[in-house]
Design an enzyme around this catalytic site. Structure first.
Site: not given
Ligand code: GRF
Length: 194
Positions: A89, A141, A171, A107, A134, A143, A13, A105
């Protein structure tokens, strides 16, 4: 807009976001921080010319000192926005309050469904026909902050957690950059991708 990215793992990501911040895009990545020394995303960030840091949570005696060190790294980079990108974390309300309104973030579920872990296994077990991811503002709180964007994917007969996770991850790589583009450029939010 100066963007810091927090990772814990492969950083796919983070890569998608960093690749999107080019040309006329008003945001630029200024720092990638990992809480795990071996995170593959650190090498990827360095290869992209982005400054990196590692704040190993295991090197600190508790959440507060870890977050103090993380906060110091971030303040040095003075980001306008912090993107949690596969960051695993849980941040305390005290840390969140220091960056309130500046943290996003991603999720891997269609919140408010399935906060927490094992989102894909739970969606499959529930017989859901759709799943997704999302992007939300980080609040105290877990997520539960305001959702800025979602991407919807089908659950396919025979899906396992792994096959669904792979479909959702693709996605995520579309959704997070789109939400960042709108946050940085005051575009309309929330956004839904299908
Ligand atoms: C994946 O499980 C993704 O769904 C969640 O974080 C995990 C690793 O993502 N957001 P990344 O490849 O380190 O961005």
């Amino acid at each position: 807009m100066r963007v810091a990215l927090l990772i814990s793992g492969s950083g796919s990501n983070m890569v998608a976001l960093a690749r999107s911040m080019t040309g006329a895009h008003p945001a630029r990545p200024v720092l990638v921080v990992s809480n795990r020394p071996g995170a593959g995303g650190l090498d990827k960030a360095a290869a992209m010319g982005i400054g990196t840091a590692c704040v190993d949570h295991r090197a600190y005696d508790g959440r507060a000192p870890f977050e103090e060190a993380l906060d110091a790294e971030l303040r040095r980079a003075s980001p306008d926005l912090i993107c949690l990108a596969g960051f695993m974390r849980i941040l305390t309300p005290d840390f969140v309050s220091r960056w309130e309104g500046k943290m996003l973030n991603i999720h891997p579920s269609l919140l408010p469904a399935y906060p927490g872990l094992d989102t894909h296994g739970r969606a499959i077990a529930a017989g859901d026909r759709v799943a997704g991811c999302s992007v939300h503002r980080v609040t105290a709180e877990l997520d539960a902050g305001p959702v800025l964007g979602q991407a919807v994917v089908p659950v396919v007969a025979g899906d396992t957690s792994d096959t669904l996770a792979a479909r959702v991850l693709r996605a995520e790589h579309r959704l997070y950059p789109e939400v960042l583009r709108r946050v940085a450029g005051d575009g309309p939010l929330p956004v839904t991708l299908r």
